[in-house]
Design an enzyme around this catalytic site. Structure first.
Site, PDB file in Angstrom:
ATOM      1  N   ASN A 105      -1.603 -20.790  50.163  1.00 39.09           N
ATOM      2  CA  ASN A 105      -2.245 -21.648  49.163  1.00 39.09           C
ATOM      3  C   ASN A 105      -1.697 -21.181  47.814  1.00 39.09           C
ATOM      4  O   ASN A 105      -2.156 -20.175  47.272  1.00 39.09           O
ATOM      5  CB  ASN A 105      -3.768 -21.509  49.211  1.00 39.09           C
ATOM      6  CG  ASN A 105      -4.443 -22.447  48.217  1.00 39.09           C
ATOM      7  OD1 ASN A 105      -3.790 -23.016  47.339  1.00 39.09           O
ATOM      8  ND2 ASN A 105      -5.752 -22.602  48.348  1.00 39.09           N
ATOM      9  N   TYR A 133     -14.472 -25.940  45.424  1.00 39.59           N
ATOM     10  CA  TYR A 133     -13.765 -25.042  46.337  1.00 39.59           C
ATOM     11  C   TYR A 133     -14.657 -24.445  47.434  1.00 39.59           C
ATOM     12  O   TYR A 133     -14.160 -23.717  48.285  1.00 39.59           O
ATOM     13  CB  TYR A 133     -13.096 -23.918  45.530  1.00 39.59           C
ATOM     14  CG  TYR A 133     -12.071 -24.452  44.560  1.00 39.59           C
ATOM     15  CD1 TYR A 133     -10.941 -25.115  45.020  1.00 39.59           C
ATOM     16  CD2 TYR A 133     -12.240 -24.329  43.176  1.00 39.59           C
ATOM     17  CE1 TYR A 133     -10.001 -25.633  44.142  1.00 39.59           C
ATOM     18  CE2 TYR A 133     -11.304 -24.832  42.289  1.00 39.59           C
ATOM     19  CZ  TYR A 133     -10.192 -25.486  42.779  1.00 39.59           C
ATOM     20  OH  TYR A 133      -9.262 -26.004  41.911  1.00 39.59           O
ATOM     21  N   ALA A 143      -2.717 -22.922  41.578  1.00 42.08           N
ATOM     22  CA  ALA A 143      -2.141 -23.691  40.463  1.00 42.08           C
ATOM     23  C   ALA A 143      -0.609 -23.635  40.449  1.00 42.08           C
ATOM     24  O   ALA A 143       0.038 -24.547  39.909  1.00 42.08           O
ATOM     25  CB  ALA A 143      -2.699 -23.190  39.135  1.00 42.08           C
ATOM     26  N   ARG A 166      -7.615 -35.668  42.897  1.00 46.59           N
ATOM     27  CA  ARG A 166      -8.018 -34.991  41.659  1.00 46.59           C
ATOM     28  C   ARG A 166      -7.128 -35.425  40.488  1.00 46.59           C
ATOM     29  O   ARG A 166      -6.535 -36.495  40.525  1.00 46.59           O
ATOM     30  CB  ARG A 166      -7.994 -33.475  41.896  1.00 46.59           C
ATOM     31  CG  ARG A 166      -8.987 -33.070  43.016  1.00 46.59           C
ATOM     32  CD  ARG A 166      -9.045 -31.583  43.202  1.00 46.59           C
ATOM     33  NE  ARG A 166      -9.527 -30.916  41.995  1.00 46.59           N
ATOM     34  CZ  ARG A 166      -9.413 -29.609  41.771  1.00 46.59           C
ATOM     35  NH1 ARG A 166      -8.853 -28.831  42.695  1.00 46.59           N
ATOM     36  NH2 ARG A 166      -9.864 -29.073  40.661  1.00 46.59           N
ATOM     37  N   PRO A 225      -3.194 -17.674  42.516  1.00 44.78           N
ATOM     38  CA  PRO A 225      -4.067 -17.273  41.412  1.00 44.78           C
ATOM     39  C   PRO A 225      -5.462 -17.894  41.461  1.00 44.78           C
ATOM     40  O   PRO A 225      -5.630 -19.051  41.840  1.00 44.78           O
ATOM     41  CB  PRO A 225      -3.308 -17.763  40.165  1.00 44.78           C
ATOM     42  CG  PRO A 225      -2.367 -18.799  40.663  1.00 44.78           C
ATOM     43  CD  PRO A 225      -1.997 -18.385  42.055  1.00 44.78           C
ATOM     44  N   ASN A 226      -6.415 -17.086  41.057  1.00 44.66           N
ATOM     45  CA  ASN A 226      -7.838 -17.458  40.935  1.00 44.66           C
ATOM     46  C   ASN A 226      -8.557 -17.602  42.272  1.00 44.66           C
ATOM     47  O   ASN A 226      -9.771 -17.790  42.299  1.00 44.66           O
ATOM     48  CB  ASN A 226      -8.010 -18.736  40.099  1.00 44.66           C
ATOM     49  CG  ASN A 226      -7.505 -18.563  38.686  1.00 44.66           C
ATOM     50  OD1 ASN A 226      -7.916 -17.639  38.005  1.00 44.66           O
ATOM     51  ND2 ASN A 226      -6.589 -19.420  38.254  1.00 44.66           N
ATOM     52  N   ARG A 279     -16.248 -19.504  41.839  1.00 49.48           N
ATOM     53  CA  ARG A 279     -15.419 -20.398  41.036  1.00 49.48           C
ATOM     54  C   ARG A 279     -15.643 -21.838  41.472  1.00 49.48           C
ATOM     55  O   ARG A 279     -15.299 -22.230  42.593  1.00 49.48           O
ATOM     56  CB  ARG A 279     -13.956 -20.036  41.269  1.00 49.48           C
ATOM     57  CG  ARG A 279     -12.986 -20.985  40.643  1.00 49.48           C
ATOM     58  CD  ARG A 279     -11.574 -20.759  41.198  1.00 49.48           C
ATOM     59  NE  ARG A 279     -10.641 -21.639  40.547  1.00 49.48           N
ATOM     60  CZ  ARG A 279      -9.492 -22.023  41.072  1.00 49.48           C
ATOM     61  NH1 ARG A 279      -9.125 -21.605  42.270  1.00 49.48           N
ATOM     62  NH2 ARG A 279      -8.702 -22.823  40.417  1.00 49.48           N
ATOM     63  N   GLU A 311       1.316 -25.283  53.884  1.00 52.60           N
ATOM     64  CA  GLU A 311       0.680 -25.282  52.552  1.00 52.60           C
ATOM     65  C   GLU A 311      -0.772 -25.715  52.740  1.00 52.60           C
ATOM     66  O   GLU A 311      -1.035 -26.763  53.333  1.00 52.60           O
ATOM     67  CB  GLU A 311       1.439 -26.276  51.661  1.00 52.60           C
ATOM     68  CG  GLU A 311       0.833 -26.508  50.297  1.00 52.60           C
ATOM     69  CD  GLU A 311       1.584 -27.609  49.525  1.00 52.60           C
ATOM     70  OE1 GLU A 311       2.700 -28.015  49.936  1.00 52.60           O
ATOM     71  OE2 GLU A 311       1.031 -28.074  48.511  1.00 52.60           O
ATOM     72  N   HIS A 336      -4.621 -26.302  50.865  1.00 54.83           N
ATOM     73  CA  HIS A 336      -5.479 -26.409  49.688  1.00 54.83           C
ATOM     74  C   HIS A 336      -6.901 -26.653  50.146  1.00 54.83           C
ATOM     75  O   HIS A 336      -7.135 -27.477  51.037  1.00 54.83           O
ATOM     76  CB  HIS A 336      -5.038 -27.564  48.777  1.00 54.83           C
ATOM     77  CG  HIS A 336      -3.638 -27.415  48.301  1.00 54.83           C
ATOM     78  ND1 HIS A 336      -3.299 -26.528  47.300  1.00 54.83           N
ATOM     79  CD2 HIS A 336      -2.485 -27.985  48.718  1.00 54.83           C
ATOM     80  CE1 HIS A 336      -1.988 -26.578  47.115  1.00 54.83           C
ATOM     81  NE2 HIS A 336      -1.474 -27.452  47.964  1.00 54.83           N
TER      82      HIS A 336
HETATM   83  C1  DQA Z   1      -6.064 -25.420  45.054  1.00 51.13           C
HETATM   84  C2  DQA Z   1      -5.806 -26.683  44.221  1.00 51.13           C
HETATM   85  C3  DQA Z   1      -5.039 -26.357  42.955  1.00 51.13           C
HETATM   86  O1  DQA Z   1      -4.803 -27.541  42.197  1.00 51.13           O
HETATM   87  C4  DQA Z   1      -5.835 -25.396  42.093  1.00 51.13           C
HETATM   88  O2  DQA Z   1      -5.089 -25.034  40.952  1.00 51.13           O
HETATM   89  C5  DQA Z   1      -6.287 -24.199  42.841  1.00 51.13           C
HETATM   90  C6  DQA Z   1      -6.719 -24.325  44.225  1.00 51.13           C
HETATM   91  C7  DQA Z   1      -6.986 -25.684  46.254  1.00 51.13           C
HETATM   92  O3  DQA Z   1      -7.042 -24.826  47.136  1.00 51.13           O
HETATM   93  O4  DQA Z   1      -7.652 -26.722  46.314  1.00 51.13           O
HETATM   94  O5  DQA Z   1      -6.394 -23.122  42.271  1.00 51.13           O
HETATM   95  O6  DQA Z   1      -4.826 -24.954  45.550  1.00 51.13           O
END
Ligand code: DQA
Length: 149
Positions: A80, A28, A83, A113, A15-16, A23, A104, A106
């Site tokens: 990825n 990011y 959240a 964080r 998501p997002n 964003r 995985e 990120h």
């Molecule tokens: C994320 C880190 C997560 O905590 C966050 O909610 C994201 C992106 C990252 O790529 O750094 O949406 O996965």
């Protein structure tokens, strides 16, 4: 992803991540999701690797896509979970069920964080975790996956 001889690698964005580029770019980075996917596609040019891409903001759609790998010859997943990393036992269970190797990724370093980001429901099942290297993390994960298949 239906070529029987190809090495099929599925990239899943949670998501997002469709908002990358606009964003919180200080966290990011400035690359859009399209930039990231395009760069990954370039790495597989003239290889026997086939890439699939999937992004969703919905937990159920992500679970359904993971389950679909039982029937579409996917060999490896790069994910990825965004959240959902910190909340989704259901998405974790889907990855455990299909038993495919996965990395995985990120963009940010989740361990530097907020404390709620410092727990992942995926890391112990993953082959490896790349966190904090920005868009480069996807590229490194893909290079590893290609070398391992
Ligand atoms: C994320 C880190 C997560 O905590 C966050 O909610 C994201 C992106 C990252 O790529 O750094 O949406 O996965």
């Amino acid at each position: 992803m239906e070529n029987a001889n190809a090495k099929n690698i599925l990239i899943i964005h949670g998501p997002n991540l469709n908002l990358l580029g606009i964003r919180e770019p200080q966290i990011y980075g400035g690359n859009t999701l399209q930039d990231i996917n395009r760069n990954l596609s370039k790495l597989t040019e003239n290889t026997d690797v086939r890439l699939g891409f999937f992004q969703s903001n919905a937990e159920s759609a992500l679970i359904d896509r993971v389950q679909q790998t039982m029937h579409d010859r996917t060999n490896f997943i790069i994910i990825n979970p965004a959240a959902y990393t910190h909340t989704s036992i259901a998405l974790r269970d889907a990855l455990a069920a299909v038993k495919l190797p996965f990395i995985e990724v990120h963009l940010s370093n989740i361990y530097s964080r907020e404390s709620f980001r410092q727990q992942s429901y995926f890391s112990d099942l993953a082959i490896g975790v790349i966190s904090g290297l920005g868009a480069k993390g996807y590229e490194l994960a893909l290079r590893y996956a290609m070398a391992s298949l």
